[in-house]
Design a protein around this motif. Structure first.
Motif, PDB file in Angstrom:
ATOM      1  N   GLY A 270      -7.866  16.394  -4.881  1.00  0.00           N
ATOM      2  CA  GLY A 270      -6.534  16.895  -4.535  1.00  0.00           C
ATOM      3  C   GLY A 270      -5.697  15.868  -3.805  1.00  0.00           C
ATOM      4  N   LYS A 271      -6.290  14.726  -3.482  1.00  0.00           N
ATOM      5  CA  LYS A 271      -5.503  13.672  -2.851  1.00  0.00           C
ATOM      6  C   LYS A 271      -5.789  12.383  -3.611  1.00  0.00           C
ATOM      7  CE  LYS A 271      -2.769  12.375   0.718  1.00  0.00           C
ATOM      8  NZ  LYS A 271      -1.356  12.698   0.758  1.00  0.00           N
ATOM      9  N   CYS A 272      -6.472  11.433  -3.013  1.00  0.00           N
ATOM     10  CA  CYS A 272      -6.694  10.187  -3.758  1.00  0.00           C
ATOM     11  C   CYS A 272      -7.723   9.300  -3.056  1.00  0.00           C
ATOM     12  CB  CYS A 272      -5.389   9.420  -3.878  1.00  0.00           C
ATOM     13  SG  CYS A 272      -4.669   9.016  -2.285  1.00  0.00           S
ATOM     14  N   ASP A 273      -8.184   8.294  -3.777  1.00  0.00           N
ATOM     15  CA  ASP A 273      -9.135   7.327  -3.217  1.00  0.00           C
ATOM     16  C   ASP A 273      -8.525   6.566  -2.048  1.00  0.00           C
ATOM     17  OD1 ASP A 273     -11.043   8.012  -4.965  1.00  0.00           O
ATOM     18  OD2 ASP A 273     -10.907   6.208  -6.225  1.00  0.00           O
ATOM     19  N   CYS A 274      -7.219   6.306  -2.168  1.00  0.00           N
ATOM     20  CA  CYS A 274      -6.563   5.561  -1.084  1.00  0.00           C
ATOM     21  C   CYS A 274      -6.731   6.322   0.228  1.00  0.00           C
ATOM     22  CB  CYS A 274      -5.089   5.380  -1.377  1.00  0.00           C
ATOM     23  SG  CYS A 274      -4.769   4.346  -2.792  1.00  0.00           S
ATOM     24  N   ALA A 275      -6.608   7.661   0.176  1.00  0.00           N
ATOM     25  CA  ALA A 275      -6.750   8.473   1.389  1.00  0.00           C
ATOM     26  C   ALA A 275      -8.181   8.378   1.915  1.00  0.00           C
ATOM     27  CB  ALA A 275      -6.379   9.921   1.104  1.00  0.00           C
TER      28      ALA A 275
ATOM     29  N   TYR B 189       0.865  -1.176   0.000  1.00  0.00           N
ATOM     30  CA  TYR B 189       0.000   0.000   0.000  1.00  0.00           C
ATOM     31  C   TYR B 189       0.903   1.226   0.000  1.00  0.00           C
ATOM     32  CZ  TYR B 189      -4.636   2.055   0.761  1.00  0.00           C
ATOM     33  OH  TYR B 189      -5.829   2.712   0.595  1.00  0.00           O
ATOM     34  N   CYS B 190       0.356   2.327  -0.423  1.00  0.00           N
ATOM     35  CA  CYS B 190       1.154   3.557  -0.493  1.00  0.00           C
ATOM     36  C   CYS B 190       1.868   3.832   0.841  1.00  0.00           C
ATOM     37  CB  CYS B 190       0.232   4.722  -0.834  1.00  0.00           C
ATOM     38  SG  CYS B 190       0.975   6.309  -0.483  1.00  0.00           S
ATOM     39  N   ALA B 191       3.175   4.032   0.775  1.00  0.00           N
ATOM     40  CA  ALA B 191       3.971   4.212   1.999  1.00  0.00           C
ATOM     41  C   ALA B 191       3.642   5.519   2.707  1.00  0.00           C
ATOM     42  CB  ALA B 191       5.461   4.162   1.656  1.00  0.00           C
ATOM     43  N   ILE B 192       3.134   6.507   1.966  1.00  0.00           N
ATOM     44  CA  ILE B 192       2.760   7.778   2.610  1.00  0.00           C
ATOM     45  C   ILE B 192       1.569   7.503   3.543  1.00  0.00           C
ATOM     46  CG2 ILE B 192       1.847  10.118   2.211  1.00  0.00           C
ATOM     47  CD1 ILE B 192       4.494  10.025   0.847  1.00  0.00           C
ATOM     48  N   LEU B 193       0.621   6.737   3.051  1.00  0.00           N
ATOM     49  CA  LEU B 193      -0.575   6.488   3.871  1.00  0.00           C
ATOM     50  C   LEU B 193      -0.301   5.494   4.986  1.00  0.00           C
ATOM     51  CD1 LEU B 193      -3.158   6.660   0.985  1.00  0.00           C
ATOM     52  CD2 LEU B 193      -2.893   8.277   2.874  1.00  0.00           C
ATOM     53  N   ARG B 194       0.636   4.597   4.758  1.00  0.00           N
ATOM     54  CA  ARG B 194       1.048   3.723   5.875  1.00  0.00           C
ATOM     55  C   ARG B 194       1.716   4.594   6.952  1.00  0.00           C
ATOM     56  NH1 ARG B 194       4.660  -0.861   3.735  1.00  0.00           N
ATOM     57  NH2 ARG B 194       4.206  -1.842   5.733  1.00  0.00           N
TER      58      ARG B 194
ATOM     59  N   GLY C 109       6.606  15.082  -9.371  1.00  0.00           N
ATOM     60  CA  GLY C 109       5.924  14.096  -8.534  1.00  0.00           C
ATOM     61  C   GLY C 109       5.492  14.617  -7.193  1.00  0.00           C
ATOM     62  N   VAL C 110       5.174  13.682  -6.313  1.00  0.00           N
ATOM     63  CA  VAL C 110       4.754  14.016  -4.950  1.00  0.00           C
ATOM     64  C   VAL C 110       6.004  14.057  -4.064  1.00  0.00           C
ATOM     65  CG1 VAL C 110       2.512  12.881  -5.233  1.00  0.00           C
ATOM     66  CG2 VAL C 110       4.420  11.579  -4.293  1.00  0.00           C
ATOM     67  N   PRO C 111       5.936  14.711  -2.906  1.00  0.00           N
ATOM     68  CA  PRO C 111       7.071  14.613  -1.985  1.00  0.00           C
ATOM     69  C   PRO C 111       7.253  13.133  -1.599  1.00  0.00           C
ATOM     70  CG  PRO C 111       5.557  16.344  -1.290  1.00  0.00           C
ATOM     71  CD  PRO C 111       4.867  15.571  -2.371  1.00  0.00           C
TER      72      PRO C 111
ATOM     73  N   ALA D 192       6.891   8.606  -8.542  1.00  0.00           N
ATOM     74  CA  ALA D 192       5.631   8.343  -7.821  1.00  0.00           C
ATOM     75  C   ALA D 192       5.918   7.326  -6.731  1.00  0.00           C
ATOM     76  CB  ALA D 192       4.573   7.803  -8.777  1.00  0.00           C
ATOM     77  N   GLN D 193       5.095   7.370  -5.697  1.00  0.00           N
ATOM     78  CA  GLN D 193       5.212   6.332  -4.676  1.00  0.00           C
ATOM     79  C   GLN D 193       4.715   5.021  -5.283  1.00  0.00           C
ATOM     80  OE1 GLN D 193       7.019   8.212  -1.688  1.00  0.00           O
ATOM     81  NE2 GLN D 193       6.369   6.090  -1.476  1.00  0.00           N
ATOM     82  N   SER D 194       5.395   3.929  -4.966  1.00  0.00           N
ATOM     83  CA  SER D 194       4.908   2.622  -5.427  1.00  0.00           C
ATOM     84  C   SER D 194       3.469   2.440  -4.937  1.00  0.00           C
ATOM     85  CB  SER D 194       5.767   1.497  -4.860  1.00  0.00           C
ATOM     86  OG  SER D 194       7.124   1.728  -5.135  1.00  0.00           O
ATOM     87  N   PHE D 195       2.674   1.788  -5.723  1.00  0.00           N
ATOM     88  CA  PHE D 195       1.269   1.442  -5.405  1.00  0.00           C
ATOM     89  C   PHE D 195       0.324   2.644  -5.388  1.00  0.00           C
ATOM     90  CE2 PHE D 195       4.187  -1.080  -2.620  1.00  0.00           C
ATOM     91  CZ  PHE D 195       4.350  -2.111  -3.511  1.00  0.00           C
ATOM     92  N   CYS D 196       0.792   3.792  -5.885  1.00  0.00           N
ATOM     93  CA  CYS D 196      -0.072   4.969  -5.987  1.00  0.00           C
ATOM     94  C   CYS D 196      -0.604   5.038  -7.414  1.00  0.00           C
ATOM     95  CB  CYS D 196       0.757   6.216  -5.675  1.00  0.00           C
ATOM     96  SG  CYS D 196      -0.057   7.754  -6.162  1.00  0.00           S
ATOM     97  N   ALA D 197      -1.835   5.523  -7.553  1.00  0.00           N
ATOM     98  CA  ALA D 197      -2.421   5.642  -8.893  1.00  0.00           C
ATOM     99  C   ALA D 197      -1.632   6.611  -9.773  1.00  0.00           C
ATOM    100  CB  ALA D 197      -3.868   6.105  -8.766  1.00  0.00           C
ATOM    101  N   LYS D 198      -0.897   7.503  -9.138  1.00  0.00           N
ATOM    102  CA  LYS D 198      -0.123   8.476  -9.925  1.00  0.00           C
ATOM    103  C   LYS D 198       1.042   7.825 -10.672  1.00  0.00           C
ATOM    104  CE  LYS D 198      -1.102  12.487  -6.944  1.00  0.00           C
ATOM    105  NZ  LYS D 198      -2.092  13.194  -7.766  1.00  0.00           N
ATOM    106  N   THR D 199       1.345   6.568 -10.374  1.00  0.00           N
ATOM    107  CA  THR D 199       2.400   5.871 -11.129  1.00  0.00           C
ATOM    108  C   THR D 199       2.053   5.882 -12.625  1.00  0.00           C
ATOM    109  OG1 THR D 199       1.301   3.798 -10.612  1.00  0.00           O
ATOM    110  CG2 THR D 199       3.237   4.317  -9.298  1.00  0.00           C
TER     111      THR D 199
HETATM  112  S1  SF4 Z   1      -1.792  10.380  -3.935  1.00  0.00           S
HETATM  113 FE1  SF4 Z   1      -0.532   8.567  -4.134  1.00  0.00          FE
HETATM  114  S2  SF4 Z   1       1.292   9.029  -2.927  1.00  0.00           S
HETATM  115 FE2  SF4 Z   1      -0.284  10.472  -2.308  1.00  0.00          FE
HETATM  116  S3  SF4 Z   1      -1.265   9.480  -0.579  1.00  0.00           S
HETATM  117 FE3  SF4 Z   1      -2.471   8.942  -2.371  1.00  0.00          FE
HETATM  118  S4  SF4 Z   1      -1.638   6.965  -3.010  1.00  0.00           S
HETATM  119 FE4  SF4 Z   1      -0.129   7.903  -1.647  1.00  0.00          FE
END
Ligand code: SF4
Lengths: 228, 272
Positions: free
Chosen positions: B98-103, B72-77, B172-174, B221-228
């Motif tokens: 402005g963020k993502c579904d994962c959030a 899973y995205c390491a930022i959200l972990r 990309g993202v930070p 991009a962070q691995s496992f992020c849709a932005k890849t």
């Molecule tokens: S946008 Fe991508 S990198 Fe940022 S929190 Fe969501 S999944 Fe993680």
């Protein structure tokens, strides 16, 4: 000026201070601990030199010198990892370095040859393959196959083919691969690629170091000979 | 949800009807870039803001595996890891474009995990504040730190130095692991979502897709992020672009890849 590519199993050297000198090989376990070289690459390189060129840079510069085609993929398969650079229209297009999933490929293949007392020069490329992602995880396929009655030679050959296919996919599945590194000397491995393979031998990275030394280093760096 | 006697039962805690009133000194976590109105309010009230996207505690990431998959995205972990350790009074989590579904899904997890108000926001702010930090001469590490810090206040950033001519690009993202930023020269310009962050318009997808075709650029991009997908797409469009994804930490081979890419494209690592 002594150049060296410090690999896991073998180290390659070239002495630019000796006119017409050819590169040569020394087994890593036979290296002298106090050895110093003028310019190094390879995963152990920083231990032996103050000047270090990273392996992808060395590979790319070696490829630029050795390959005349404008579009190509150069894949280096070593003991410990695999890496590639691809060029389009003479320009760097992509690169990759896999030290995780490509872990210990070459090393494992060499170990298996010795353990099962095989000769990769006499083994035919098998029709079937194992799905292998890395040298370590793929070994269980061999043990399972041997337990199920498949010959050791056939099981190892399928494993080697699986590794070649994995490396081919990692490099982007090109029609032709320029292959460098120790695995060039393994006809079973080379023959297992599902594409045309042009082997460049073990010295592509040393060639890249030579180019770095001749074209990219500041002049004061060009000492003539290392006295070690 | 679980099925009980043939009926669907919601096992999630009900979201606290968040008539949450911010009090001075409250410890408030933020995820993503909350709308300016929220940041202004937090700032006016004197709340202490914790950016949960960044590593804030020294704890094993493995602790999050009870709540999120390891893949899973390491930022959200990291968000979950922070939330487990910081004693927060509330969390504002941006879950919109402005963020993502994962959030969004992580906000559900946080609601269940913590006994505090978890307030979902959808930042669709349109007013641009500019992105001078993205274009200034400064170590990329420092630039990224200032940009992420800037999310916590409602003001535009104002670096001391003017824009510089770029020699490289970071799109990309930070990243979760800022150490990879040290491999870039000080004249690296920042593009992508980080630029949107500094501009305080995180949902500006047009700005996010901007790159400079004249400078070698890493599309990160962070691995496992849709932005890849976007990173890979744009890297292929860029004449000198390299796609890169990294999970929790930057391995030595990934570092070498960045270094080789810049070196082979003739990008000097000029001192700042
Ligand atoms: S946008 Fe991508 S990198 Fe940022 S929190 Fe969501 S999944 Fe993680």
């Amino acid at each position: 000026m002594l150049l060296a590519d410090f690999g896991t199993s073998y180290c390659k050297f070239l002495d630019l201070g000796v006119e017409g000198a050819k590169p040569y090989l020394i087994a890593t376990k036979k290296l002298q601990k106090n050895l110093r070289v003028d310019l190094a690459t390879g995963h152990n390189g920083k231990r032996f030199s103050d000047s270090y060129v990273n392996e992808l840079t060395a590979l790319a510069r070696g490829g630029e010198e050795l390959i005349k085609a404008p579009d190509y993929v150069l894949l280096d398969c070593g003991s410990r990892d695999i890496k590639y650079v691809s060029y389009k229209g003479g320009e760097l297009d992509d690169m990759g370095w896999n030290s995780e999933c490509g872990a210990s490929m070459g090393f494992t293949i060499e170990l298996l040859e010795r353990y099962y007392d095989l000769d990769f020069h006499s083994l035919a490329v098998p029709d079937r393959t194992f799905s292998v992602t890395c040298g370590v995880l793929g070994m269980s396929h061999i043990f399972d196959a041997v337990t199920s009655g498949i010959s050791e030679a056939e099981a190892v050959a399928r494993f080697v083919k699986g590794i070649a296919i994995n490396a081919y996919r990692f490099a982007g599945s090109p029609e032709t691969i320029y292959l460098s590194g120790g695995m060039c000397d393994n006809p079973l491995f080379v023959g297992s690629f599902p594409c045309r393979v042009i082997t460049l031998g073990r010295y592509a990275l040393i060639k890249g170091l030579e180019i770095t030394a001749r074209k990219h280093l500041p002049k004061h760096h060009e000492r003539t000979k290392n006295t070690e | 949800m679980k099925v009980e006697n043939g009926n669907m039962v919601n096992t999630l805690k009900q979201q606290k009807k968040s008539e949450y009133t911010i009090k001075p000194g409250d410890k408030v976590g933020i995820v993503g870039v909350p709308p300016l109105s929220v940041i202004s309010k937090l700032s006016e009230t004197g709340a202490v803001i914790f950016d949960l996207d960044e590593p804030r505690v020294k704890a094993d990431m493995e602790l999050t595996s009870n709540y999120l998959p390891r893949v899973y995205c390491a930022i959200l972990r990291t968000v979950v890891l922070n939330a487990l350790h910081l004693e927060l009074d509330a969390v504002f989590i941006d879950v919109g474009p402005g963020k993502c579904d994962c959030a969004f899904h992580v906000s559900t997890v946080l609601q269940d995990m913590l006994n505090i108000p978890i307030i979902r926001t959808r930042n669709e702010d349109k007013k641009g504040f500019g992105y001078p930090l993205c274009r200034t001469k400064m170590s990329l590490f420092e630039k990224m730190q200032q940009i992420t810090k800037g999310v916590q206040n409602p003001f535009p950033s104002s670096p001391d130095s003017p824009p510089c001519t770029p020699t490289a690009g970071f799109w990309g993202v930070p990243p979760r692991d800022f150490s990879l930023l040290n491999l870039f020269p000080c004249t690296t310009h920042i593009y992508g979502w980080t630029r949107c962050m500094e501009n305080k318009t995180p949902a500006d997808t047009d700005l996010e897709a901007v790159f400079n075709p004249h400078v070698p650029t890493i599309f990160f991009a962070q691995s496992f992020c849709a932005k890849t997908a976007l990173a890979k797409f744009l890297a292929a469009k860029h004449p000198k672009g390299l796609y890169l994804d990294v999970d929790v930490t930057c391995s030595s081979s990934t570092g070498a890849k960045i270094q080789a890419f810049l070196e082979l494209n003739g990008v000097p690592h000029a001192p700042c």
